[in-house]
Design an enzyme around this catalytic site. Structure first.
Site, short mmCIF file in Angstrom:
data_model
loop_
_atom_site.label_atom_id
_atom_site.label_comp_id
_atom_site.label_asym_id
_atom_site.label_seq_id
_atom_site.Cartn_x
_atom_site.Cartn_y
_atom_site.Cartn_z
N GLU A 66 1.04 -1.62 -0.15
CA GLU A 66 -0.04 0.08 -0.06
C GLU A 66 0.96 1.63 0.12
OE1 GLU A 66 -2.72 0.85 -0.11
OE2 GLU A 66 -4.20 -1.39 -0.16
N GLU A 70 0.65 4.11 -3.68
CA GLU A 70 0.30 5.64 -2.89
C GLU A 70 1.09 6.10 -2.88
OE1 GLU A 70 -2.20 5.40 1.48
OE2 GLU A 70 -2.85 3.96 0.30
N PRO A 87 -14.58 2.76 14.49
CA PRO A 87 -16.09 3.01 14.45
C PRO A 87 -17.10 2.47 12.67
CG PRO A 87 -14.96 4.82 15.13
CD PRO A 87 -14.36 4.17 14.83
N GLU A 122 -1.51 14.76 -3.21
CA GLU A 122 -0.09 14.48 -2.49
C GLU A 122 0.78 14.09 -2.32
OE1 GLU A 122 0.57 19.75 -1.91
OE2 GLU A 122 -1.93 19.51 -1.23
#
Length: 158
Positions: A66, A70, A87, A122
């Site tokens: 990941e 990214e 949650p 960004e």
């Protein structure tokens, strides 16, 4: 966040019902006491690199994947720093999800930080003492990553 194919297939069966997902987050720290952050395309906020595990994938391998997807930064996992159930939340399309998040401390071993996919606007390194505002949970992840105690924080609801 681009929705993986396996989730799209599940959503065809369960619709928008609550889906329990394994999430991963990274606190990437370099030798100059800087932290790697991404500004998310979906909400414009700065955040720690994060994602979800693919079926059969190991968590430490998934966070390395990941981070590179990214940010184009190659990393190594140092340790697990925090484990918590987040949650329940709903996405704008109505999909409901709840994540069990595993947060890892990592360090870079190569690559230049840049936007490397369509999930980020960004990507940048920031001093630990002067970075954009993050979600309070991410501040807790950073604190756990900086702690001298190598044991992960196991969040409880008490």
């Amino acid at each position: 966040m681009t929705t993986p194919k396996f989730i799209l297939a599940l959503r065809e069966k369960i619709g928008h019902d609550l889906l329990w997902m394994p999430g991963i987050t990274a606190v990437v720290l370099d030798d100059a006491d800087r932290i790697l952050l991404v500004r998310r395309a979906d909400n414009g906020r700065w955040s720690l690199p994060a994602g979800i595990l693919e079926p059969g994938e190991q968590p430490a391998e998934a966070i390395v994947r990941e981070i590179h997807e990214e940010t184009a930064v190659h990393t190594v996992v140092d340790r697990l720093v925090r484990v918590e159930s987040l949650p329940p939340t709903a996405y704008p399309n109505g999909d409901q999800v709840q994540y069990l998040d595993l947060c890892f401390r990592c360090h870079p071993v190569g690559g230049e930080a840049c936007v490397n996919d369509d999930e980020s606007l960004e990507v940048a390194w920031f001093p630990l003492t002067d970075h954009p505002e993050l979600h309070p949970r991410e501040d807790l992840c950073i604190a756990a990553a900086l702690a001298n105690d190598p044991s992960p924080v196991l969040v409880s609801s008490h």
